[in-house]
Design a protein around this motif. Structure first.
Motif, PDB file in Angstrom:
ATOM      1  N   TRP A 130     109.931  36.574   0.962  1.00  0.00           N
ATOM      2  CA  TRP A 130     111.258  35.962   1.166  1.00  0.00           C
ATOM      3  C   TRP A 130     112.303  36.944   1.701  1.00  0.00           C
ATOM      4  CZ3 TRP A 130     108.993  37.172  -3.454  1.00  0.00           C
ATOM      5  CH2 TRP A 130     109.609  38.157  -4.208  1.00  0.00           C
ATOM      6  N   ALA A 131     111.966  38.217   1.789  1.00  0.00           N
ATOM      7  CA  ALA A 131     112.957  39.211   2.199  1.00  0.00           C
ATOM      8  C   ALA A 131     112.422  40.099   3.321  1.00  0.00           C
ATOM      9  CB  ALA A 131     113.372  40.077   1.010  1.00  0.00           C
ATOM     10  N   THR A 170     121.906  48.876   3.611  1.00  0.00           N
ATOM     11  CA  THR A 170     120.754  47.974   3.725  1.00  0.00           C
ATOM     12  C   THR A 170     121.086  46.842   4.684  1.00  0.00           C
ATOM     13  OG1 THR A 170     120.024  48.450   1.465  1.00  0.00           O
ATOM     14  CG2 THR A 170     119.185  46.438   2.484  1.00  0.00           C
ATOM     15  N   VAL A 171     120.171  46.578   5.584  1.00  0.00           N
ATOM     16  CA  VAL A 171     120.313  45.500   6.559  1.00  0.00           C
ATOM     17  C   VAL A 171     119.378  44.353   6.174  1.00  0.00           C
ATOM     18  CG1 VAL A 171     120.173  44.843   8.985  1.00  0.00           C
ATOM     19  CG2 VAL A 171     120.735  47.210   8.358  1.00  0.00           C
ATOM     20  N   SER A 172     119.918  43.169   6.000  1.00  0.00           N
ATOM     21  CA  SER A 172     119.075  41.973   5.899  1.00  0.00           C
ATOM     22  C   SER A 172     118.851  41.481   7.319  1.00  0.00           C
ATOM     23  CB  SER A 172     119.764  40.886   5.058  1.00  0.00           C
ATOM     24  OG  SER A 172     119.859  41.285   3.708  1.00  0.00           O
ATOM     25  N   THR A 173     117.599  41.501   7.755  1.00  0.00           N
ATOM     26  CA  THR A 173     117.318  41.183   9.148  1.00  0.00           C
ATOM     27  C   THR A 173     117.442  39.690   9.418  1.00  0.00           C
ATOM     28  OG1 THR A 173     114.930  40.756   8.959  1.00  0.00           O
ATOM     29  CG2 THR A 173     115.629  43.063   9.054  1.00  0.00           C
ATOM     30  N   VAL A 174     117.332  39.334  10.684  1.00  0.00           N
ATOM     31  CA  VAL A 174     117.450  37.921  11.085  1.00  0.00           C
ATOM     32  C   VAL A 174     116.322  37.078  10.503  1.00  0.00           C
ATOM     33  CG1 VAL A 174     118.715  38.387  13.220  1.00  0.00           C
ATOM     34  CG2 VAL A 174     116.213  38.444  13.241  1.00  0.00           C
ATOM     35  N   LEU A 175     115.248  37.727  10.003  1.00  0.00           N
ATOM     36  CA  LEU A 175     114.141  36.972   9.408  1.00  0.00           C
ATOM     37  C   LEU A 175     114.322  36.758   7.913  1.00  0.00           C
ATOM     38  CD1 LEU A 175     111.047  38.623  11.165  1.00  0.00           C
ATOM     39  CD2 LEU A 175     112.266  36.541  11.817  1.00  0.00           C
ATOM     40  N   ASP A 176     115.223  37.504   7.298  1.00  0.00           N
ATOM     41  CA  ASP A 176     115.436  37.407   5.854  1.00  0.00           C
ATOM     42  C   ASP A 176     115.926  35.998   5.486  1.00  0.00           C
ATOM     43  OD1 ASP A 176     115.898  39.563   3.422  1.00  0.00           O
ATOM     44  OD2 ASP A 176     117.193  37.790   3.266  1.00  0.00           O
ATOM     45  N   MET A 195     119.355  30.677  10.868  1.00  0.00           N
ATOM     46  CA  MET A 195     119.104  31.100   9.491  1.00  0.00           C
ATOM     47  C   MET A 195     117.639  31.497   9.298  1.00  0.00           C
ATOM     48  SD  MET A 195     119.140  27.377   7.561  1.00  0.00           S
ATOM     49  CE  MET A 195     120.861  27.137   7.976  1.00  0.00           C
ATOM     50  N   GLY A 196     117.451  32.380   8.303  1.00  0.00           N
ATOM     51  CA  GLY A 196     116.093  32.713   7.923  1.00  0.00           C
ATOM     52  C   GLY A 196     115.437  31.547   7.207  1.00  0.00           C
ATOM     53  N   ASP A 197     114.114  31.472   7.306  1.00  0.00           N
ATOM     54  CA  ASP A 197     113.396  30.346   6.712  1.00  0.00           C
ATOM     55  C   ASP A 197     112.132  30.866   6.035  1.00  0.00           C
ATOM     56  OD1 ASP A 197     113.058  27.190   6.722  1.00  0.00           O
ATOM     57  OD2 ASP A 197     111.110  28.057   7.254  1.00  0.00           O
ATOM     58  N   LEU A 198     111.888  30.407   4.809  1.00  0.00           N
ATOM     59  CA  LEU A 198     110.763  30.896   4.027  1.00  0.00           C
ATOM     60  C   LEU A 198     109.428  30.634   4.711  1.00  0.00           C
ATOM     61  CD1 LEU A 198     110.005  32.223   1.329  1.00  0.00           C
ATOM     62  CD2 LEU A 198     109.837  29.932   0.339  1.00  0.00           C
ATOM     63  N   GLN A 199     109.268  29.459   5.291  1.00  0.00           N
ATOM     64  CA  GLN A 199     107.995  29.113   5.928  1.00  0.00           C
ATOM     65  C   GLN A 199     107.820  29.812   7.282  1.00  0.00           C
ATOM     66  OE1 GLN A 199     108.019  24.822   6.069  1.00  0.00           O
ATOM     67  NE2 GLN A 199     107.289  24.612   3.970  1.00  0.00           N
ATOM     68  N   LEU A 200     108.925  29.998   8.008  1.00  0.00           N
ATOM     69  CA  LEU A 200     108.828  30.591   9.341  1.00  0.00           C
ATOM     70  C   LEU A 200     108.788  32.124   9.302  1.00  0.00           C
ATOM     71  CD1 LEU A 200     111.358  28.377  11.335  1.00  0.00           C
ATOM     72  CD2 LEU A 200     108.863  28.243  11.336  1.00  0.00           C
ATOM     73  N   MET A 201     109.189  32.701   8.186  1.00  0.00           N
ATOM     74  CA  MET A 201     109.283  34.159   8.102  1.00  0.00           C
ATOM     75  C   MET A 201     107.945  34.843   8.361  1.00  0.00           C
ATOM     76  SD  MET A 201     110.732  36.396   4.937  1.00  0.00           S
ATOM     77  CE  MET A 201     110.776  38.160   5.035  1.00  0.00           C
ATOM     78  N   SER A 202     106.871  34.300   7.823  1.00  0.00           N
ATOM     79  CA  SER A 202     105.550  34.904   8.019  1.00  0.00           C
ATOM     80  C   SER A 202     105.113  34.848   9.482  1.00  0.00           C
ATOM     81  CB  SER A 202     104.510  34.193   7.144  1.00  0.00           C
ATOM     82  OG  SER A 202     104.424  32.814   7.500  1.00  0.00           O
ATOM     83  N   GLN A 203     105.734  33.939  10.254  1.00  0.00           N
ATOM     84  CA  GLN A 203     105.429  33.843  11.683  1.00  0.00           C
ATOM     85  C   GLN A 203     106.405  34.658  12.534  1.00  0.00           C
ATOM     86  OE1 GLN A 203     104.920  29.634  12.852  1.00  0.00           O
ATOM     87  NE2 GLN A 203     104.851  29.132  10.665  1.00  0.00           N
ATOM     88  N   LYS A 204     107.273  35.416  11.842  1.00  0.00           N
ATOM     89  CA  LYS A 204     108.294  36.235  12.507  1.00  0.00           C
ATOM     90  C   LYS A 204     109.201  35.386  13.393  1.00  0.00           C
ATOM     91  CE  LYS A 204     105.645  40.491  12.273  1.00  0.00           C
ATOM     92  NZ  LYS A 204     105.111  41.673  12.995  1.00  0.00           N
ATOM     93  N   LYS A 205     109.633  34.247  12.815  1.00  0.00           N
ATOM     94  CA  LYS A 205     110.564  33.351  13.496  1.00  0.00           C
ATOM     95  C   LYS A 205     111.661  32.940  12.520  1.00  0.00           C
ATOM     96  CE  LYS A 205     107.265  30.451  14.767  1.00  0.00           C
ATOM     97  NZ  LYS A 205     106.537  29.338  15.427  1.00  0.00           N
TER      98      LYS A 205
END
Length: 279
Positions: A130-131, A170-176, A195-205
């Motif tokens: 998630w982060a 600390t930087v929260s990236t665009v994927l966070d 916005m960051g998305d829990l499901q899309l994060m693993s796809q680096k989107k």
């Protein structure tokens, strides 16, 4: 005839033996060597031949070892030379990459004279389900503050400062999953929220939400920061639309965005510590 051989054969053989011995004695005496010397020479001859053969074999083995040692030394020298060349190549690549970053930063500063940048180096990366965060070596002592946007050397949005100390941040990236920022579609000027998305994060989107019902968004559209409210700067490149989808309710649309920044390859980033609000 048979009777003759039976009576005289032994005598004939004895006579032949005497003749042979006599001839051998004459040969020995004629060579100037004594009988004992010649006998010793005859006995020692095969041993001398064997010793010569063994010596020659050892000389051959020693020569082979010398050749192997010489080859080993040459190989060691070549390996050292290759290591030096590889180190020189790595240094040249590092210098080239640094020069490229500096050129890109110069272009970025020329294009965005309303920004004040603080260069920072990434000292740590952290990623979970998630982060997605980066730790920088700059903090409040360099005017870095909460909410500052962070970009790469080409001006692509990396994320937002969410924690800060005196010499770190600390930087929260665009994927966070905590990332959220107003966005606009460059082609149509349509506004939405990235916005960051829990499901899309693993796809680096990440996700582009709150699209209007009449949205004409298409794949490939460039997404920028909107700057609405003046809290974040406008026109920072977030990414491009990969696909437009309808949510589970079937009532609203959203888009999947591929970030422009390559988070895995980042070494140096730039914190926007100040900017002019453009109405």
């Amino acid at each position: 005839m048979k009777r003759f051989w039976n009576k005289n054969g032994i005598w004939l053989l004895a006579a032949a033996a005497v003749i042979m011995v006599t001839l051998s004695l004459f040969s020995i005496l004629g060579s100037g060597s004594s009988i004992l010397e010649n006998a010793a020479g005859v006995i020692a001859s095969p041993f001398r031949s064997a010793a010569a053969a063994i010596t020659e074999w050892f000389d051959g083995i020693r020569g082979q070892f010398e050749d192997v040692n010489q080859l080993q030394e040459e190989n060691d020298a070549l390996r050292r030379e290759i290591a030096q060349l590889e180190e020189a190549l790595r240094q040249a690549q590092t210098d080239s990459q640094e020069n490229e970053r500096l050129r890109n930063l110069l272009n970025l500063r020329q294009q965005r004279r309303d920004f004040v940048f603080e260069s920072a180096t990434i000292t740590q990366r952290s990623a979970s389900n998630w982060a997605s965060t980066l730790t920088l070596n700059r903090g409040t002592s360099c005017n870095v503050a909460l909410g500052d946007c962070v970009v790469d050397d080409q001006g692509f949005l990396v994320g937002v400062i969410t924690e800060v100390g005196m010499n770190w941040s600390t930087v929260s990236t665009v994927l966070d999953t905590s990332f959220q920022m107003g966005a606009t579609v460059f082609r149509t000027n349509e506004t939405a929220v990235s916005m960051g998305d829990l499901q899309l994060m693993s796809q680096k989107k990440l996700k582009l939400s709150y699209l209007t019902g009449e949205s004409s968004l298409i794949g490939g559209d460039l997404i920028l920061t909107s700057g609405l409210g003046g809290y974040y700067p406008s026109d920072l490149v977030i990414g491009t639309v990969e696909e437009v989808k309808t949510d589970d309710s079937g009532l609203t649309q959203y888009a999947e965005i591929v970030p422009k920044v390559n988070l895995d390859r980042l070494v140096q980033v730039f914190v926007i510590t100040d900017f002019q609000v453009i109405d």
